[in-house]
Design an enzyme around this catalytic site. Structure first.
Site, PDB file in Angstrom:
ATOM      1  CG  HIS A 158      -3.902  -2.658   9.574  1.00 25.53           C
ATOM      2  ND1 HIS A 158      -3.578  -1.564   7.868  1.00 25.53           N
ATOM      3  CD2 HIS A 158      -2.855  -3.830   8.680  1.00 25.53           C
ATOM      4  CE1 HIS A 158      -2.526  -2.375   7.337  1.00 25.53           C
ATOM      5  NE2 HIS A 158      -1.994  -3.306   7.365  1.00 25.53           N
ATOM      6  CB  CYS A 189      -4.805  -1.420   5.159  1.00 19.78           C
ATOM      7  SG  CYS A 189      -5.953  -0.234   6.490  1.00 19.78           S
ATOM      8  CG  ASN A 217       0.199  -6.307   6.484  1.00 22.57           C
ATOM      9  OD1 ASN A 217      -0.859  -5.812   6.522  1.00 22.57           O
ATOM     10  ND2 ASN A 217       0.606  -5.989   7.687  1.00 22.57           N
ATOM     11  CD  GLN A 267      -0.739  -0.054   3.761  1.00 20.76           C
ATOM     12  OE1 GLN A 267      -1.790  -1.164   4.176  1.00 20.76           O
ATOM     13  NE2 GLN A 267      -1.276   1.026   4.251  1.00 20.76           N
TER      14      GLN A 267
END
Ligand SMILES: *[C@@H]1O[C@H](CO)[C@@H](O)[C@H](O)[C@H]1NC(C)=O
Length: 364
Positions: free
Chosen positions: A290, A153, A311, A147
């Site tokens: 997140h 996110c 992630n 990102q």
């Protein structure tokens, strides 16, 4: 003949090992002993990660770096089920890190959650649960993305869900566009300033789909919506989304057993910033900040149960961009709040064909 094969295998293995070594950055306890050796370590780290800083900035950041290195070293001496690593975030204070990488104000948005458009019920209520699942091995997960310095996110987490269900339904894995969400899904979500996955699912449904990564590539900054990309044959549709019953890891397992799921977590802690490998078992709260994607779950050889979490901090962070997080902890909200707000997209309709899209274009 047999011999040749062995040689090839050994050669391939050593290439893998060499590549692995080239990528990781390690330090020796000795390097922490003096101010000078620490400075040299900082310089070595900077060149490894190609981080350029002007002199004034460097002096300031060196102090941050020192604290982080020592913290990591002390942590790794403990007998914890996970390890930390001096990664690309090593000269950022936790505050800075939080502001950039885990500052998605998920919490801020969640108070509106009740009014968003989730389809009622939980379609996986009565399914049986396998002991483990890993959607990566089933071809439903694209390579790890990054990102950058943008609080997007939520878009990445959403895309994990849509890419997953699309592959499961169509048998085709297509990398999809986070940037289209950042630029175009702006009625409630706020691009690089944060957002929530549920709204992004709403947007994709009402927008008539989400286009591909290749058609609308990621820039890591807010931009104006390129409307021409909204009408494209290169897109994937969904038919809404469902929330997994909150604070129920068993329900989350049922959902993950059937498709990759978007979750909100607290990821701003030291342990998350420098996570390297193993199963994250603690040192985080439930201040959801997140968005990530759960793409599986399993049990380690020592019996530790974990979630497999994708992630969006690049593949140099954690376990090639992934983190394993403890599953089945005492608190019902799960580790770092992982079971508080999971959701997943629904897909029953087909993606539009070339012909359908071109007739749409003609109408305009
Ligand atoms: C699950 O089973 C219960 C009891 O048979 C039933 O009432 C419910 O509708 C089922 N849920 C789903 C999503 O199929």
């Amino acid at each position: 003949m047999e011999m040749e094969k062995v040689v090839v295998v050994v050669f391939a293995l050593s290439v893998v090992l060499l590549l692995g070594l080239a990528q990781s950055f390690d330090f020796h306890e000795k390097e922490l002993e003096t101010e000078e050796s620490l400075w040299n370590l900082y310089e070595r780290w900077r060149s490894h990660h190609t981080v350029s800083r002007d002199l004034e900035e460097k002096n300031k950041r060196f102090n941050v770096f020192k604290e982080n290195v020592k913290g990591i070293h002390e942590f790794n001496k403990k007998d914890e089920p996970y390890k930390l690593r001096l990664n690309k975030f090593a000269d950022m204070t936790n505050h800075e890190f939080r502001a950039t990488y885990a500052g998605s104000k998920v919490r801020h948005h969640t108070m509106f959650r009740g009014t968003s458009g989730a389809t009622e019920g939980f379609m996986y209520e009565n399914v049986s649960i396998p002991a483990s699942i890993d959607w990566r091995t089933k071809g439903a997960v694209t390579p790890v993305k990054d990102q950058g310095q943008c609080g997007s996110c939520w878009a990445f987490s959403t895309v994990v869900g849509v890419e997953g269900i699309n592959q499961i339904k169509t048998k085709k894995l297509t990398s999809l566009s986070e940037q289209q969400l950042v630029d175009c899904d702006t009625s409630v979500n706020e691009g690089c300033n944060g957002g929530l996955m549920d709204y992004a699912y709403d947007f994709i449904k009402s927008n008539g789909g989400l286009t591909t990564e290749a058609n609308y590539p990621y820039t890591a900054q807010d931009g104006s919506c390129d409307k021409s990309k909204l009408i494209s044959s290169l897109k994937v549709t969904i038919d809404g989304y469902q929330d997994v019953p909150a604070n129920n890891e068993n329900a989350l397992m049922k959902a993950v057993a059937n498709q990759p799921v978007s979750v909100a977590i607290e990821a701003s802690g030291f342990g998350f910033q420098f996570y390297s490998e193993g199963v994250l078992t603690g040192y985080c709260g439930t201040e959801l900040d997140h968005g990530v994607g759960v793409v599986g779950y399993g049990t380690a050889l020592d019996g530790t149960k974990y979630w497999i979490v994708k992630n969006s901090w690049g593949d140099s962070w954690g376990e090639k961009g992934y983190i394993r997080m403890a599953r089945g902890i005492k608190a019902s909200h799960g580790i770092c709040g992982i079971a508080m707000e999971p959701s997943y997209p629904l897909k029953t309709s087909k993606n539009p064909s070339e012909e359908e899209v071109s007739s749409l274009k003609d109408e305009l």
